[in-house]
Design an enzyme around this catalytic site. Structure first.
Site, PDB file in Angstrom:
ATOM      1  N   SER A   1       2.852  42.457  31.230  1.00  0.00           N
ATOM      2  CA  SER A   1       2.704  41.229  32.011  1.00  0.00           C
ATOM      3  C   SER A   1       1.823  41.540  33.213  1.00  0.00           C
ATOM      4  O   SER A   1       1.668  42.718  33.585  1.00  0.00           O
ATOM      5  CB  SER A   1       4.100  40.806  32.494  1.00  0.00           C
ATOM      6  OG  SER A   1       4.013  39.794  33.474  1.00  0.00           O
TER       7      SER A   1
ATOM      8  N   TYR B   1      12.559  42.372  36.034  1.00  0.00           N
ATOM      9  CA  TYR B   1      11.441  42.025  35.142  1.00  0.00           C
ATOM     10  C   TYR B   1      10.205  42.852  35.507  1.00  0.00           C
ATOM     11  O   TYR B   1       9.561  43.446  34.635  1.00  0.00           O
ATOM     12  CB  TYR B   1      11.132  40.526  35.269  1.00  0.00           C
ATOM     13  CG  TYR B   1      10.077  40.043  34.300  1.00  0.00           C
ATOM     14  CD1 TYR B   1      10.371  39.831  32.961  1.00  0.00           C
ATOM     15  CD2 TYR B   1       8.768  39.797  34.732  1.00  0.00           C
ATOM     16  CE1 TYR B   1       9.399  39.391  32.066  1.00  0.00           C
ATOM     17  CE2 TYR B   1       7.787  39.359  33.846  1.00  0.00           C
ATOM     18  CZ  TYR B   1       8.109  39.148  32.516  1.00  0.00           C
ATOM     19  OH  TYR B   1       7.142  38.726  31.626  1.00  0.00           O
TER      20      TYR B   1
END
Ligand SMILES: NC(=O)c1ccc[n+]([C@@H]2O[C@H](COP(=O)([O-])OP(=O)(O)OC[C@H]3O[C@@H](n4cnc5c(N)ncnc54)[C@H](O)[C@@H]3O)[C@@H](O)[C@H]2O)c1
Length: 260
Positions: A152, A165
């Protein structure tokens, strides 16, 4: 937005067997579509039985076939069963897309429970580890291939209030680079893709409203959110012969965010 595949790219995965974790929705689903229409036999691994079976039905008439196997990538036994099934049904593996992920809990570190931390790390990083551990020997036995892990933009920079995350996605890049170096001379290329803000169920859940999604899109240098097919295009390129000299890359596909 729909991207059109060039004729030269069509059928370029004929005879290849691919697994896509988290393939029942979002980026994984777009990737399954691209691989299947390009001739690969695709195995979707996901925890969502209903959506996974629906995708397998929808894509069932593609030349290589598409099947669904329920697996939680964070569960060692599920992952072992998934790859035993692939070995038994297909006898080989050429392409692996480790895409399953969870956003985890939004909030300050001091308020994040250790259980929530572990769950996010277990799925986003542990899942990639467990799958690669099974994929690598199978791909090597098949004569080489390609692995793409979904990191990401949050794997390359910090974001307040998303600690687990962000940590997990940084970990995916480190794991990808280490594995790429380990197998650089083995005919196995291992890369990561770092999407920016892509309109999927995960981003919708994270943003909480249509207004928030609009604001996020406008904040990107290109002035809009990405769509899953734009990530699937990068993923399938990395799996293709066109990327034959590319390994250990963390490729940003983010509408220019990384440039800012
Ligand atoms: N959407 C974005 O903006 C964005 C941005 C950067 C990175 N990513 C990454 O891309 C990947 C795909 O994201 P998405 O937006 O398509 O998500 P999504 O929520 O739309 O789809 C994720 C899929 O993974 C499955 N899944 C979740 N946990 C699983 C588990 N433990 N085992 C197996 N399957 C599981 C879900 O059932 C779902 O089908 C994720 O790794 C995510 O972190 C997404």
């Amino acid at each position: 937005m729909t991207l059109i595949m060039t004729p030269g790219a069509a059928r370029s995965f004929e005879g290849k067997v691919a697994v896509v974790t988290g393939g029942a929705a979002g980026i994984g689903l777009a990737t399954c579509r691209r691989l299947a229409t390009a001739g690969a036999s695709v195995v979707i691994a996901d925890i969502d039985d209903e959506a996974g079976r629906a995708v397998a039905d929808e894509l069932g008439d593609q030349p290589g076939g598409v099947s669904f196997h329920r697996a939680d990538v964070s569960a060692e036994t599920d992952v072992a069963e998934l790859f035993a099934h692939i070995r038994g049904d297909h006898g080989r593996l050429d392409i692996a897309i480790n895409n399953a992920g969870t956003p985890g809990t939004f909030g300050p570190i001091a308020e994040l429970s250790y259980d929530d931390w572990k769950r996010t790390l277990d799925v986003n990083l542990g899942g990639v580890f467990l799958c690669m551990k099974a994929e690598i020997p199978l791909i090597l036995e098949s004569g080489g291939g390609s692995i793409v892990n979904l990191s990401s933009g949050a794997g390359t920079r910090g974001f307040a209030l998303l600690p687990a995350y962000v940590a997990s996605k940084h970990g995916v890049i480190g794991l990808t680079r280490s594995a790429a170096l380990e197998h650089a001379t083995n005919g196995l290329r291992i890369n990561a893709v770092c999407p920016g803000m892509i309109r999927t169920a995960m981003l919708e859940e994270f943003s909480g409203s249509e207004d928030a999604l609009d604001r996020m899109g406008r904040a990107a240098p290109m002035g809009r959110l990405g769509v899953p097919d734009e990530i699937a295009e990068a993923v399938t390129w990395l799996c293709s012969e066109s990327a034959s000299y590319v390994t250990g890359l963390a490729l940003a596909v983010d509408g220019g965010v990384v440039a800012g």
